[in-house]
Motif scaffolding. Structure first.
Motif, short mmCIF file in Angstrom:
data_model
loop_
_atom_site.label_atom_id
_atom_site.label_comp_id
_atom_site.label_asym_id
_atom_site.label_seq_id
_atom_site.Cartn_x
_atom_site.Cartn_y
_atom_site.Cartn_z
N GLN A 1 -112.53 -73.93 41.28
CA GLN A 1 -111.17 -74.36 41.01
C GLN A 1 -110.55 -73.44 39.96
O GLN A 1 -111.19 -73.06 39.00
CB GLN A 1 -111.13 -75.82 40.54
CG GLN A 1 -111.92 -76.11 39.29
CD GLN A 1 -111.90 -77.58 38.94
OE1 GLN A 1 -112.90 -78.14 38.55
NE2 GLN A 1 -110.75 -78.23 39.08
N SER B 1 -112.85 -83.35 49.28
CA SER B 1 -112.53 -83.12 47.88
C SER B 1 -113.64 -83.70 47.01
O SER B 1 -114.31 -84.68 47.38
CB SER B 1 -111.19 -83.79 47.52
OG SER B 1 -110.13 -83.21 48.24
N ARG C 1 -108.09 -77.79 42.49
CA ARG C 1 -109.04 -78.89 42.44
C ARG C 1 -110.26 -78.51 43.27
O ARG C 1 -110.24 -77.54 44.02
CB ARG C 1 -108.42 -80.17 42.97
CG ARG C 1 -107.87 -80.04 44.39
CD ARG C 1 -107.10 -81.27 44.81
NE ARG C 1 -106.55 -81.11 46.15
CZ ARG C 1 -107.21 -81.34 47.28
NH1 ARG C 1 -108.48 -81.74 47.23
NH2 ARG C 1 -106.64 -81.17 48.46
N ASP D 1 -114.43 -83.45 39.31
CA ASP D 1 -115.02 -82.51 38.36
C ASP D 1 -116.37 -83.05 37.90
O ASP D 1 -116.51 -84.25 37.64
CB ASP D 1 -114.11 -82.34 37.14
CG ASP D 1 -112.82 -81.62 37.50
OD1 ASP D 1 -112.81 -80.92 38.53
OD2 ASP D 1 -111.83 -81.78 36.76
#
Length: 849
Positions: A134, A264, A255, A267
């Motif tokens: 990212q 997705s 992201r 973090d």
């Protein structure tokens, strides 16, 4: 040595348990050994007096609620203790050890690894395993500007990735928003001329945001194009650059997302790698790595979801040089050090200064702990080894490595037999570690019987002269040379003893004896070896820590023999080729150091059957007959007789969150365990609670007219347990004490022969004077046709063996070989392994002192 008060821990009037109002001065910043026969008062002085007071002073600084709880505990029976630093107790017992605890967690290595992976790890797509990165919009712009001058670049915004459908609505929306071109299935076309897409096929559509040539002055335009691409691509964009072979794409995102799989990811953060947290633990096994199995199962089943990794799929997807955190902790300490060095050279040096600064702060404490684990002799154990499977000695040394890594100064470390589980040649490594703690400004108190540790100490405190009421006095204190000259001391006599072979013939004692023959043993680090165990003999299996002793005996031979005795097919056939000689045995008894029971109600009296006989005596008293009390009334498990507040425990447990649990005396029975009606019944002036508080030695005298009880109690006394209270809770016994109680129970049952007794380090916790008594107890067993197999390190025991099996040469993968086997004389004369050299040195030293 200066006689200033602040140079000593000064104890005045210590009377805990059997201590006879003693005064003791212990020098600061030195290695002090407290020794003496079992039950002489060593633990009463060191743990129940000195450490008890250290705990009390620490807890005085906590919250008022905590201080109030602690005020209910019985203080140490001592007049005064001065000059006492903060105390850290490093015991062998593993009370309350979590099933999730591992070598890595208890040394804090895993905590540092979690931080390292959260800060610097690279997330990989859990579906296609591609690394995900990212970047901010500014970083994406800088990345494009860093390309070579005049390079052709297309900035695209991904809107559809490998999805079925005709996507007419998407194409119409692209046109409505003013975009002219799109890349459909790899081909750039005018949106208004887009072909009809086949609905049953998967398609990819990317908006062409800008086509540029890298050169000076395009930064503003590029920034605008990247921002627009990220906006329409939901935080993602594609940078396609021209090359000699065509165009190559690079998926970039603000992201963590996989453009290919449309997944997705959050973090990474430390809790993502914790198997103690619902956020990080594998949901299938709740972070245990194995599935709960029925009690009769031999082995737990590996979790099919995480394959024993303990953490969930996301935690396993974060990697450093293609290694996830669970793969790293599947290494030993030396292997993990090598992996860190490789990562530093191959990847860390090319990272930015911020990443390198983070790494440097984390690598230093990790490295120090890994180095200490190696130095202290635990180099053969994998970091993910469950703490519950560590021996007492391994557990203690692992905690030592953690303290060393924390670089504590000004503390008083209290250790309980740190040489337990160590081969004699490994003791020097331990002493180096203790010296390092000294050099850091710490005071070391060691309860120990090992000759090398006693000799290397700065100060010796010898308690005795014997156990129980006949102990509790300071017999001699001072340097090694001062102690060995005092003939009142059992320790002095043991240190001055000249050790010889059990037999002077040196002939092969196993000739003509039946034997067990195990072929092709290959579990763990065993190197396809063949084992010969002469029966009806005392056999010792020796070797350095981690050389394969437990793998060979406890995990291969014993299961194989149990299967053979049941005349069934072994479940462990993958661990060996064949076993012969089982027809010479009827049963095998494993006498280990595991606790006697899970509850505090179990104790020496209940385990050995003494309590059943004592309850019958109380049931026969006049008051019991008048009230209709039966023997059941005097059981901890009978509701009508025990204290209902503590359920017969005598104490109640208070969990202290980040501190060890406190065991507070029951407010109702005051540790008496029974209710007042039961306590009113007396036998020869004593209640059941009074009997429980008696030592074995005292009970031998008290019940001298009852042969059935004397026969049981005498066995306990012969095994060096005369000092133990009959009602000592099982969770307060050391591993060695629990093991000797189990042996006593077997001896009491009068084994008639053809039994193999297997004991793992049975002399742990025994003074050399007690070892002689222990060996005498084994002789009748062998004379009656039984066989005794010991895993043992103590030279005094090994020299008394009929046969020695020596494994090595080192621990871990460097071990697992059969170095030598034979009588003690043969092992010493050949000196093939470290055991032969150790025995030779031991005999030579004892004969010349």
């Amino acid at each position: 040595m200066s006689d200033q008060p602040d140079n000593y821990i000064r104890i005045r009037g210590a009377r805990t348990h059997n201590l006879k109002n003693i005064d003791v001065d212990i020098p600061h910043h030195q290695l002090t050994v407290i020794t003496g026969v079992s039950g002489s008062g060593k633990s009463s002085l060191v743990f129940d007096t000195i450490h008890n007071e250290g705990q009390r002073r620490f807890l005085e600084n906590l919250s008022p609620a905590t201080r109030q709880l602690f005020s209910q505990m019985q203080p140490a029976d001592v007049d005064q203790i001065s000059g006492l630093p903060p105390t850290i107790s490093v015991e062998q017992t593993q009370r309350g050890q979590s099933r999730r605890s591992t070598l890595a967690t208890m040394t804090e290595i895993y905590d540092y690894f979690r931080l390292l992976y959260a800060q610097l790890g690279t997330v990989h797509c859990s579906q296609c395993d591609q690394p995900l990165h990212q970047q901010s919009a500014e970083q994406i712009v800088d990345l494009i500007l860093a390309l070579e001058d005049r390079k052709k670049v297309i900035v695209l915004s991904p809107v559809i990735t490998a999805q079925k459908g005709d996507h007419t609505a998407v194409l119409n929306q692209i046109t409505k928003e003013g975009f002219v071109r799109a890349r459909i299935d790899g081909e750039i076309i005018d949106v208004t001329e887009a072909p009809n897409l086949k609905q049953t096929d998967a398609h990819s559509i990317d908006i062409v945001i800008d086509r540029i040539i890298v050169k000076e002055g395009i930064e503003a335009r590029l920034k605008e194009s990247v921002d627009l691409a990220l906006k329409h691509g939901d935080g993602a964009c594609i940078v396609s650059q021209e090359s000699e072979t065509g165009w190559s794409d690079r998926f970039l995102s603000t992201r963590l997302a996989c453009g290919k799989c449309q997944l997705s990811f959050p973090d990474p953060e430390p809790r993502a790698f914790s198997f103690n947290s619902p956020y990080g633990a594998c949901s299938h096994c709740q972070g245990l790595g194995v599935l709960e199995m029925p009690r009769e199962s031999v082995q737990a089943q590996l979790c099919p979801a995480c394959k024993g990794a303990r953490i969930n799929e996301y935690g396993r997807s974060v990697k450093l040089i293609e290694q996830s955190i669970d793969q790293v902790v599947n290494l030993s300490a030396p292997e993990a050090l090598a992996w860190l060095n490789e990562w530093e050279k191959s990847e860390l040096n090319s990272r930015n200064s911020k990443d390198q600064e983070i790494a440097n702060q984390l690598l230093t404490p990790v490295r120090s702990r890994l180095e200490y684990l190696t130095e202290i002799g635990l180099n053969y154990i994998k970091l993910n080894r469950p703490a519950q499977t560590l021996s007492g000695g391994e557990h203690q040394r692992a905690r030592l490595a953690s303290f060393l890594g924390a670089e504590t100064t000004g503390a008083c470390y209290i250790l309980d037999e740190p040489t337990a589980g160590l081969h004699a040649n490994e003791t020097e490594k331990l002493l180096q570690i203790l010296r390092r703690l000294n050099q850091d400004g710490n005071t070391i108190l060691v309860v120990e019987h090992d000759h090398d540790v006693i000799k290397a100490s700065d100060y010796i405190l010898d308690l005795g002269p014997q156990a129980g009421e006949q102990g509790g006095e300071v017999i001699v204190s001072g340097s090694y040379h001062e102690v060995i000259q005092d003939q009142r001391s059992f320790t002095s006599r043991a240190l001055n003893t000249e050790y010889k072979f059990k037999s002077d013939t040196g002939s092969d004692q196993s000739e003509g004896c039946p034997e067990l023959v195990l072929k092709g043993a290959r579990l763990n680090n065993l190197k396809n070896l063949t084992l010969h165990v002469p029966l009806q003999k005392l056999v010792c299996v020796t070797g350095v820590s981690g050389c394969g002793k437990s793998s060979l005996i406890l995990e291969t031979l014993v299961p194989a023999l149990k299967s053979a005795l049941k005349r069934g097919e072994s479940r462990e056939v993958s661990r060996y080729d064949s076993l012969d000689g089982s027809e010479f045995l009827q049963q095998v008894k494993i006498i280990d150091q595991a606790p006697l029971g899970q509850s505090g109600r179990s104790n020496p009296a209940t385990y050995c059957g003494v309590w059943d006989e004592i309850r019958k005596l109380f049931a026969k008293t006049k008051l019991s007959r008048m009230r209709g009390y039966t023997a059941r009334r005097f059981s901890f498990n009978a509701k009508e007789g025990r204290c209902q507040n503590c359920q017969g425990q005598g104490y109640r447990r208070v969990d202290m969150q980040f501190l060890p649990p406190l065991y507070l005396p029951c407010e109702t029975c005051k540790t008496m365990r029974f209710n007042q009606q039961t306590l009113a019944v007396k036998y020869r002036g004593n209640s059941v609670s009074d009997i429980l508080q008696m030592s074995v030695d005292d009970a031998v005298e008290f019940f001298d007219q009852i042969p059935k009880l004397i026969n049981i109690l005498q066995v306990l006394k012969d095994l060096g347990l005369g000092y133990l209270a009959l009602g000592q809770p099982s969770n307060m016994l050391s591993g060695g004490e629990a093991q000797r109680i189990k042996l006593a129970a077997e001896l009491i049952s009068n084994p008639t022969g053809m039994t193999l007794f297997v004991l793992d380090e049975p002399t742990r916790g025994l003074h050399q004077a007690d070892i002689d008594r222990f060996l005498l107890v084994l002789e009748p067993l062998i004379q009656e046709g039984n066989s005794v197999l010991l895993i043992e390190h103590h030279p005094q025991v090994i020299l008394n063996a009929d046969w020695i099996i020596d494994l090595g040469p080192e621990g871990g993968q460097s071990g697992g070989y059969l170095l030598d086997e034979g009588t003690p004389q043969q092992i010493v004369s050949r000196k093939k392994g470290q055991t032969g050299q150790m025995l030779s040195d031991f005999i030579s030293y004892s004969s010349h002192r």
